[in-house]
Design a protein around this motif. Structure first.
Motif: not given
Length: 230
Positions: A89-93, A128-132, A146-148, A201-204
């Motif tokens: 639930g968080k976006s900070d790395i 940025g990708h999330a599960s369902s 998260r991507s940002i 996951r994160v995709v470049f």
């Protein structure tokens, strides 16, 4: 006066000539398109090979470097959630994920912005990708955030990479990169069932330039323009 037979023969000859010219034109067009396709594939293969070599140590940790099956000009560098270690639930790395970014980003950007590869790249999108699991609207906002975070932390690393990067690479990456979130729109399935851990996951997403784009840049004298430090 020419008779009807002569007129018919002339019309038939003209028709044959036009047909032959049309066939030649089609063959030339097919040959030109095929040549353009082969050159684009060559550029894409070269970029893919360079990234595979530069990121081989990270591939042992689960990073995937592959061609994009949905885009003939696209390449994918997939970073599994386990390497960035986002908390639920968080976006900070977190600090453990930042360690990965500090090692990964200088090599990734140095490859993308190298004189051999950089001129052939059109854009890099961090997705940025999330599960369902959970609410889709929340997943979409979270994946975007998260991507940002990945882009912001990447720029911080390039600003302070202890000699592993350069101001030119920082500006080059800014020129290439954008960030977006896909939520759970593209889940990863294994044997017909979603693998939720792989979906997060994160995709470049790297896109190479088309032959037409490179040709236009050549005509406009833009082929050697790259961001430089002020």
């Amino acid at each position: 006066m020419p008779n009807e037979h002569e007129n018919t023969g002339l019309a038939s000859s003209l028709t044959d000539l036009m047909t032959s010219l049309a066939v030649i034109f089609v063959l030339l067009l097919v040959a030109m398109l095929n040549n353009a396709l082969q050159q684009t594939k060559g550029t894409k293969s070269q970029v893919l090979s360079r990234f595979e070599d530069a990121l081989k140590d990270f591939q042992k940790e689960g990073v995937q470097v592959t061609s994009d099956p949905k885009d003939p000009l696209g390449l994918l560098v997939v970073v599994p959630e386990g390497l960035l270690k986002f908390e639920q639930g968080k976006s900070d790395i977190p600090s453990s994920g930042k360690e990965f970014v500090q090692e990964f980003i200088p090599k990734f950007v140095a490859t993308a912005c190298s004189p051999e590869i950089g001129p052939g790249i059109n854009s890099i999108v961090v997705e940025g990708h999330a599960s369902s699991e959970g609410d889709e609207r929340l997943n979409l906002r979270l994946s975007q955030a998260r991507s940002i975070s990945v882009v912001q932390d990447s720029l911080d690393v390039l600003d302070d990479s202890a000699g592993r990067s350069s101001p030119e690479n920082h500006r080059c990456f800014v020129d290439f990169v954008s960030a977006t979130g896909r939520g759970s729109a593209e889940p990863v399935e294994v044997t017909g069932k979603e693998d939720r851990s792989l979906s997060r996951r994160v995709v470049f997403k790297i896109r190479v330039k088309s032959l037409e784009q490179r040709g236009l840049e050549t005509k406009l004298g833009l082929t050697n323009l790259r961001p430089v430090a002020p």
